[in-house]
Every structure is written in C-alpha cells, then in structure tokens.
Design an enzyme around this catalytic site. Structure first.
Site, PDB file in Angstrom:
ATOM      1  N   GLY A  84       0.958  -1.436  -0.037  1.00 23.86           N
ATOM      2  CA  GLY A  84      -0.055  -0.017  -0.123  1.00 23.86           C
ATOM      3  C   GLY A  84       0.805   1.256  -0.169  1.00 23.86           C
ATOM      4  O   GLY A  84       2.145   1.232   0.336  1.00 23.86           O
ATOM      5  N   GLN A  89       2.951   9.991   1.324  1.00 23.67           N
ATOM      6  CA  GLN A  89       4.079   9.245   1.615  1.00 23.67           C
ATOM      7  C   GLN A  89       5.440   9.630   0.642  1.00 23.67           C
ATOM      8  O   GLN A  89       6.640   9.205   0.845  1.00 23.67           O
ATOM      9  CB  GLN A  89       4.301   7.664   1.895  1.00 23.67           C
ATOM     10  CG  GLN A  89       3.514   7.278   3.141  1.00 23.67           C
ATOM     11  CD  GLN A  89       3.073   5.857   3.131  1.00 23.67           C
ATOM     12  OE1 GLN A  89       2.206   5.378   2.640  1.00 23.67           O
ATOM     13  NE2 GLN A  89       4.197   4.986   3.804  1.00 23.67           N
ATOM     14  N   CYS A 132       5.676  -0.541   7.666  1.00 19.84           N
ATOM     15  CA  CYS A 132       5.310   0.975   7.125  1.00 19.84           C
ATOM     16  C   CYS A 132       6.744   1.490   6.163  1.00 19.84           C
ATOM     17  O   CYS A 132       7.827   1.389   6.728  1.00 19.84           O
ATOM     18  CB  CYS A 132       5.292   2.142   8.050  1.00 19.84           C
ATOM     19  SG  CYS A 132       4.704   3.643   7.206  1.00 19.84           S
ATOM     20  N   LEU A 133       6.341   1.788   4.797  1.00 24.04           N
ATOM     21  CA  LEU A 133       7.591   2.378   4.111  1.00 24.04           C
ATOM     22  C   LEU A 133       7.951   3.333   4.562  1.00 24.04           C
ATOM     23  O   LEU A 133       9.258   3.702   3.988  1.00 24.04           O
ATOM     24  CB  LEU A 133       6.755   2.243   2.478  1.00 24.04           C
ATOM     25  CG  LEU A 133       6.485   1.109   2.115  1.00 24.04           C
ATOM     26  CD1 LEU A 133       5.820   1.291   0.303  1.00 24.04           C
ATOM     27  CD2 LEU A 133       7.495  -0.025   1.727  1.00 24.04           C
ATOM     28  N   HIS A 174      -4.803   1.500   7.754  1.00 24.35           N
ATOM     29  CA  HIS A 174      -3.178   1.962   7.846  1.00 24.35           C
ATOM     30  C   HIS A 174      -3.228   3.170   7.150  1.00 24.35           C
ATOM     31  O   HIS A 174      -2.258   4.145   7.144  1.00 24.35           O
ATOM     32  CB  HIS A 174      -2.240   0.658   7.522  1.00 24.35           C
ATOM     33  CG  HIS A 174      -0.906   1.250   7.633  1.00 24.35           C
ATOM     34  ND1 HIS A 174       0.148   0.732   8.309  1.00 24.35           N
ATOM     35  CD2 HIS A 174      -0.103   1.906   6.558  1.00 24.35           C
ATOM     36  CE1 HIS A 174       1.375   1.305   8.076  1.00 24.35           C
ATOM     37  NE2 HIS A 174       1.098   2.088   7.086  1.00 24.35           N
ATOM     38  N   GLU A 175      -3.675   3.067   5.719  1.00 24.79           N
ATOM     39  CA  GLU A 175      -3.545   4.131   4.617  1.00 24.79           C
ATOM     40  C   GLU A 175      -4.246   5.498   4.639  1.00 24.79           C
ATOM     41  O   GLU A 175      -3.970   6.443   4.684  1.00 24.79           O
ATOM     42  CB  GLU A 175      -3.707   3.620   3.132  1.00 24.79           C
ATOM     43  CG  GLU A 175      -2.738   2.035   2.835  1.00 24.79           C
ATOM     44  CD  GLU A 175      -1.641   2.645   2.994  1.00 24.79           C
ATOM     45  OE1 GLU A 175      -0.903   3.790   2.908  1.00 24.79           O
ATOM     46  OE2 GLU A 175      -0.596   1.481   2.959  1.00 24.79           O
ATOM     47  N   HIS A 178      -2.582   7.483   7.530  1.00 27.80           N
ATOM     48  CA  HIS A 178      -1.801   8.361   6.601  1.00 27.80           C
ATOM     49  C   HIS A 178      -2.262   9.515   6.216  1.00 27.80           C
ATOM     50  O   HIS A 178      -1.668  10.625   6.391  1.00 27.80           O
ATOM     51  CB  HIS A 178      -0.987   7.669   5.660  1.00 27.80           C
ATOM     52  CG  HIS A 178       0.260   6.682   5.663  1.00 27.80           C
ATOM     53  ND1 HIS A 178       1.218   7.144   6.514  1.00 27.80           N
ATOM     54  CD2 HIS A 178       0.408   5.351   5.530  1.00 27.80           C
ATOM     55  CE1 HIS A 178       2.285   6.081   6.606  1.00 27.80           C
ATOM     56  NE2 HIS A 178       1.836   5.000   6.066  1.00 27.80           N
TER      57      HIS A 178
HETATM   58  O1  K1U Z   1       1.616   2.532   4.133  1.00 25.97           O
HETATM   59  C1  K1U Z   1       2.723   1.851   3.667  1.00 25.97           C
HETATM   60  O2  K1U Z   1       3.692   2.286   4.587  1.00 25.97           O
HETATM   61  C2  K1U Z   1       2.819   0.568   3.091  1.00 25.97           C
HETATM   62  C3  K1U Z   1       2.677  -0.723   4.089  1.00 25.97           C
HETATM   63  C4  K1U Z   1       1.346  -1.037   4.224  1.00 25.97           C
HETATM   64  C5  K1U Z   1       0.995  -1.973   5.409  1.00 25.97           C
HETATM   65  C6  K1U Z   1       1.772  -3.128   5.593  1.00 25.97           C
HETATM   66  C7  K1U Z   1       1.448  -4.026   6.560  1.00 25.97           C
HETATM   67  C8  K1U Z   1       0.005  -3.689   7.266  1.00 25.97           C
HETATM   68  C9  K1U Z   1      -0.719  -2.704   6.991  1.00 25.97           C
HETATM   69  C10 K1U Z   1      -0.245  -1.739   5.947  1.00 25.97           C
HETATM   70  C11 K1U Z   1       3.613  -1.854   3.682  1.00 25.97           C
HETATM   71  O3  K1U Z   1       3.492  -2.234   2.495  1.00 25.97           O
HETATM   72  S1  K1U Z   1       4.799  -2.197   4.332  1.00 25.97           S
HETATM   73  C12 K1U Z   1       5.796  -3.524   3.509  1.00 25.97           C
HETATM   74  C13 K1U Z   1       4.847  -4.785   3.453  1.00 25.97           C
HETATM   75  O4  K1U Z   1       4.189  -4.864   4.338  1.00 25.97           O
HETATM   76  C14 K1U Z   1       5.005  -5.935   2.460  1.00 25.97           C
HETATM   77  C15 K1U Z   1       6.198  -5.474   1.448  1.00 25.97           C
HETATM   78  C16 K1U Z   1       6.601  -6.839   0.470  1.00 25.97           C
HETATM   79  C17 K1U Z   1       5.603  -7.904   0.418  1.00 25.97           C
HETATM   80  C18 K1U Z   1       4.645  -7.978   1.501  1.00 25.97           C
HETATM   81  C19 K1U Z   1       4.306  -7.026   2.388  1.00 25.97           C
HETATM   82 ZN    ZN Z   2       2.714   3.313   6.386  1.00 27.71          ZN
END
Ligand code: K1U
Ligand code: ZN
Length: 209
Positions: A84, A89, A132-133, A174-175, A178
């Site tokens: 996401g 971001q 979270c990225l 989560h989004e 943000h």
């Molecule tokens: O919003 C963001 O920072 C993105 C975030 C979204 C998220 C992840 C987990 C739970 C709720 C919301 C991410 O994508 S973190 C990376 C991640 O979860 C992932 C990356 C590669 C493969 C599988 C998962």
């Molecule tokens: Zn995030």
C-alpha cells in the site's frame, strides 16, 4: 492485462513519455505506445519527516495530475516493495491511496482509492503485525477494527463502497491513517513509539552530517 497497461488504460491517458529530467537516475527512456505511459519512482518520506504528520486535502477533480500521481505511486509501491501507499508518503498531501494485495505468484491487482472514508467499523478487533514504508525495517502488532466499510472514488470519479476484512481492512485503515497524519506507531505503547522515533531521528541527524 499487464499492470502498466491496465493503469494507463484506466487513466484513459496517452501521455508523452517524460524524459529523464525528474528523478533522472531512475527513469529510462521508454518508447511511447498507445498504452504505455511513462511512470516514475518518487522518493518515499521517512520518519521523522514532518510532512508525514500533515492532514491531506480531498481531491476535488480527477485530472491528469492525479492520474500521473497514481501511476507514480503504483510504480513506487511495487519498487519498494509494499502492499500500500498513501500520496503523502511521496510528499503529496492529497487523499489518494494505492494498494495491491495480490499474493506473490498471482497476477498484479492494482487498486486505487480516491478520497477514501471509513463509514463503519466493527466492534470486533483484529491484531496484525504492520510495517510502513516510511518506517523501514520496523514492525509492530496493531489492534484495529476487524471489519470496516469504506467509501471512495475510483479513477473515473465513480463512487464505491466496500466492506473489508482481513489484510484489506488493516491496510485500508493504515493508509487512511496516513491521510490524517497518523502513523501505525501511534497505535503502539508510548515506550515503543518513543524508542523508534528516537532511533530514526538519530539516523536522520547522522545522514545530514
Ligand atoms: O503504507 C505503507 O507504509 C505501506 C505498508 C502497508 C501495510 C503493511 C502491513 C500492514 C498494513 C499496511 C507496506 O506495504 S509495508 C511492506 C509490506 O508489508 C510488504 C512488503 C512486501 C511484501 C509483503 C508485504
Ligand atoms: Zn505506512
């Protein structure tokens, strides 16, 4: 359909490929065809960047700027990789979210939510380990409503309402957090939050030296 074509088709836009001026080290020259629009990676803001605390503005009109933003967000999200991404971001305070919850070997399933809004949350809660990225390599268990109803616009401006559970419910919350300047660490204990904020503040200070 290959996801780039899908996004370009959904956007109903044939754009002229951008030359490598913005984000030059990351863009190749891409031939312009009827379907393929040039997309670009954008830099992801990292804690403690203050812009992550901004409340994003609703999108008033889905124009070429929004479509370009969405294309770049999808490119940036897949590259990270992430499941996401919220526009803030990548430094754009607009209420736009991209997502793809497709499993590793399944075809890509890019989703776009414009002006998403939670209209109902369940009493039942669920705990997921979130990442979270904008807070790389830090994970924590977050308790949130297990089911939510979310209304949003698609890229055509058409209104939708979905009922979500599981990872989709978690990711949407989560989004949308943000978009309101809220990070998943705000749902953790003060002790854990302070620790991670301190760690990232130190890293930012070292990088600036
Ligand atoms: O919003 C963001 O920072 C993105 C975030 C979204 C998220 C992840 C987990 C739970 C709720 C919301 C991410 O994508 S973190 C990376 C991640 O979860 C992932 C990356 C590669 C493969 C599988 C998962
Ligand atoms: Zn995030």
């Amino acid at each position: 359909m290959e996801w780039r074509k899908l996004v370009a088709t959904v956007a109903r836009g044939v754009r002229i490929a951008r030359l490598p001026i913005r984000g030059a080290r990351r863009i190749d020259r891409i031939p312009v065809t009827a379907y393929i629009a040039a997309m670009a990676l954008r830099d992801i803001l990292i804690l403690p960047d203050k812009r992550l605390r901004q409340v994003s503005e609703p999108v008033k009109k889905i124009d070429a700027g929004i479509r370009t933003l969405v294309e770049d967000m999808l490119e940036t999200m897949y590259d990270a990789p992430g499941i996401g991404l919220a526009a803030i971001q990548v430094g754009t305070p607009k209420r736009v979210v991209t997502m793809d919850l497709a499993k590793k070997d399944d075809p890509k399933n890019p989703q776009v939510f414009v002006n998403p809004e939670i209209v109902w949350s369940s009493e039942e809660k669920a705990i997921y380990e979130e990442g979270c990225l904008s807070i790389p390599e830090f994970y924590g268990d977050v308790e949130r409503p297990a089911q939510v109803k979310v209304k949003y616009l698609d890229l055509e401006g058409e209104p939708h309402e979905i009922e979500a559970n599981g990872l989709l419910a978690t990711c949407l919350q989560h989004e949308i957090d943000h978009l309101n300047g809220v990070l998943f660490i705000d749902h953790l204990s003060k002790l854990k939050r302070d620790r991670v904020v301190k760690k990232f503040a130190k890293a930012a200070k070292r990088a600036a030296e």
